[in-house]
Design a protein around this motif. Structure first.
Motif, short mmCIF file in Angstrom:
data_model
loop_
_atom_site.label_atom_id
_atom_site.label_comp_id
_atom_site.label_asym_id
_atom_site.label_seq_id
_atom_site.Cartn_x
_atom_site.Cartn_y
_atom_site.Cartn_z
N MET A 1 0.80 -1.34 -0.09
CA MET A 1 0.01 -0.10 -0.11
C MET A 1 0.86 1.13 0.21
N ILE A 2 0.64 2.13 -1.01
CA ILE A 2 1.42 3.42 -1.07
C ILE A 2 0.61 4.57 -0.47
N LEU A 3 1.43 5.36 0.48
CA LEU A 3 0.65 6.29 1.38
C LEU A 3 0.63 7.54 0.62
N THR A 4 -0.35 8.25 0.13
CA THR A 4 -0.20 9.45 -0.61
C THR A 4 -0.75 10.75 0.42
N PHE A 5 -0.60 11.88 0.12
CA PHE A 5 -0.93 12.75 0.94
C PHE A 5 -1.78 13.79 0.15
N ARG A 6 -3.20 14.16 0.58
CA ARG A 6 -3.85 14.98 -0.02
C ARG A 6 -4.08 16.57 0.46
N LYS A 7 -3.88 16.62 1.92
CA LYS A 7 -3.75 17.78 2.27
C LYS A 7 -2.57 17.98 3.35
N ILE A 8 -1.69 18.96 3.17
CA ILE A 8 -0.43 19.30 3.91
C ILE A 8 -0.36 20.52 4.85
N LEU A 9 -0.55 20.49 6.03
CA LEU A 9 -0.65 21.67 6.78
C LEU A 9 0.92 21.92 7.31
N VAL A 10 1.26 23.25 6.91
CA VAL A 10 2.67 23.71 7.35
C VAL A 10 2.56 25.05 8.03
N PRO A 11 2.93 24.68 9.58
CA PRO A 11 3.06 25.83 10.55
C PRO A 11 4.12 26.64 10.10
N MET A 12 4.11 28.29 10.29
CA MET A 12 4.97 28.98 9.77
C MET A 12 5.10 30.12 10.61
N ASP A 13 6.41 30.50 11.16
CA ASP A 13 6.73 31.46 12.21
C ASP A 13 7.78 32.35 11.76
N ASN A 14 8.05 32.21 10.46
CA ASN A 14 9.38 33.24 9.83
C ASN A 14 10.71 32.90 10.35
N SER A 15 10.58 31.69 10.95
CA SER A 15 12.02 31.09 11.64
C SER A 15 12.68 30.25 10.24
N GLU A 16 14.08 30.00 10.33
CA GLU A 16 14.64 29.03 9.49
C GLU A 16 14.15 27.94 9.56
N HIS A 17 13.75 27.45 10.65
CA HIS A 17 13.12 25.85 10.73
C HIS A 17 11.84 25.81 10.09
N SER A 18 11.09 27.00 9.93
CA SER A 18 9.92 26.83 9.16
C SER A 18 9.82 27.10 8.01
N ARG A 19 10.79 27.64 7.45
CA ARG A 19 11.26 27.89 5.98
C ARG A 19 11.93 26.50 5.74
N ASN A 20 12.69 25.89 6.44
CA ASN A 20 12.91 24.61 5.97
C ASN A 20 11.87 23.67 5.62
N ALA A 21 11.00 23.70 6.64
CA ALA A 21 9.62 22.79 6.53
C ALA A 21 9.18 23.04 5.48
N ALA A 65 0.32 39.34 10.29
CA ALA A 65 0.57 38.01 9.62
C ALA A 65 0.41 37.67 8.13
N GLU A 66 -0.46 38.62 7.84
CA GLU A 66 -0.64 38.44 6.30
C GLU A 66 0.54 38.94 5.57
N LYS A 67 1.31 40.02 6.05
CA LYS A 67 2.46 40.61 5.48
C LYS A 67 3.68 39.57 5.60
N LEU A 68 3.71 39.02 7.03
CA LEU A 68 4.79 38.16 7.15
C LEU A 68 4.60 37.05 6.24
N MET A 69 3.50 36.46 6.07
CA MET A 69 3.27 35.30 5.34
C MET A 69 3.39 35.37 3.85
N ALA A 70 3.09 36.80 3.29
CA ALA A 70 3.16 37.24 1.92
C ALA A 70 4.22 36.58 1.01
N PRO A 71 5.37 36.61 1.45
CA PRO A 71 6.51 36.04 0.64
C PRO A 71 6.41 34.67 0.41
N TYR A 72 6.00 33.81 1.61
CA TYR A 72 5.89 32.29 1.51
C TYR A 72 4.47 32.05 0.55
N VAL A 73 3.63 32.56 0.59
CA VAL A 73 2.51 32.49 -0.28
C VAL A 73 2.82 32.62 -1.90
#
Length: 142
Positions: A1-21, A65-73
Motif C-alpha cells: 500500500m502506497i501512502l499519499t498525502f492529499r492535504k498538508i499543513l505547514v505551520p510558519m513562524d518566519n524562522s529558519e526551521h519553518s522555512r526549511n519545513a 501576519a498576512e504581511k509576514l506570510m506574503a513572501p511564502y504564499v
C-alpha cells in the motif's frame, strides 16, 4: 500500500526551521498533487482586553501576519500551487493540532529546534506537543 498525502499543513513562524519545513512540504505537495495550507498563529490576547479594542487588535495582528506570510504564499504560487493561508489566535502547539484535525489534514510538516527545558532538549515544545497529540503523521525538519 502506497501512502499519499492529499492535504498538508505547514505551520510558519518566519524562522529558519519553518522555512526549511516549507521546502519539504513543497516537494511533497508537488510530487503528490497535495493541497498545501500555511498556518500562522499569533499568541493569545489577554481576556482583560475586550470589545472593540480586542477586535481592533486582532485585525492588526491578522494584517501583520498576512504581511509576514506574503513572501511564502508568493513562493508557493510561483511553483504552481495555490496555498490556503490560515491565521489563528492561540498557543501554536494547540492550534496546529486542532487545525490539522478540523481541516482533515493528513500530514503536518513543521520545523523543530532545541530548547533548554527537559521536554524540549531534542525538539521545541510546540513540535513536541504536536508530535504527541496530532491525529496524523508529523514530519519534523531542521
Amino acid at each position: 500500500m502506497i501512502l499519499t498525502f492529499r492535504k498538508i499543513l505547514v505551520p510558519m513562524d518566519n524562522s529558519e526551521h519553518s522555512r526549511n519545513a516549507l521546502r519539504y512540504a513543497l516537494g511533497l505537495a508537488q510530487t503528490q498533487g497535495a493541497h498545501l495550507a500555511l498556518l500562522h498563529c499569533f499568541g493569545r490576547i489577554p481576556m482583560l482586553i475586550g470589545g472593540e479594542p480586542r477586535k481592533e487588535l486582532v485585525r492588526d495582528l491578522v494584517r501583520e501576519a498576512e504581511k509576514l506570510m506574503a513572501p511564502y504564499v508568493k513562493k508557493v504560487r510561483e511553483l504552481g500551487l495555490e496555498p490556503a493561508l490560515i491565521i489563528k489566535e492561540g498557543r501554536p502547539g494547540e492550534v496546529i493540532v486542532q487545525e490539522a484535525k478540523s481541516g482533515d489534514y493528513d500530514l503536518i510538516v513543521m520545523g523543530t529546534r532545541g530548547l533548554s527545558d527537559m521536554q524540549g532538549v531534542l525538539m521545541g515544545s510546540d513540535a513536541h506537543r504536536v508530535l504527541s497529540a496530532a491525529h496524523c503523521p508529523v514530519l519534523l525538519t531542521r
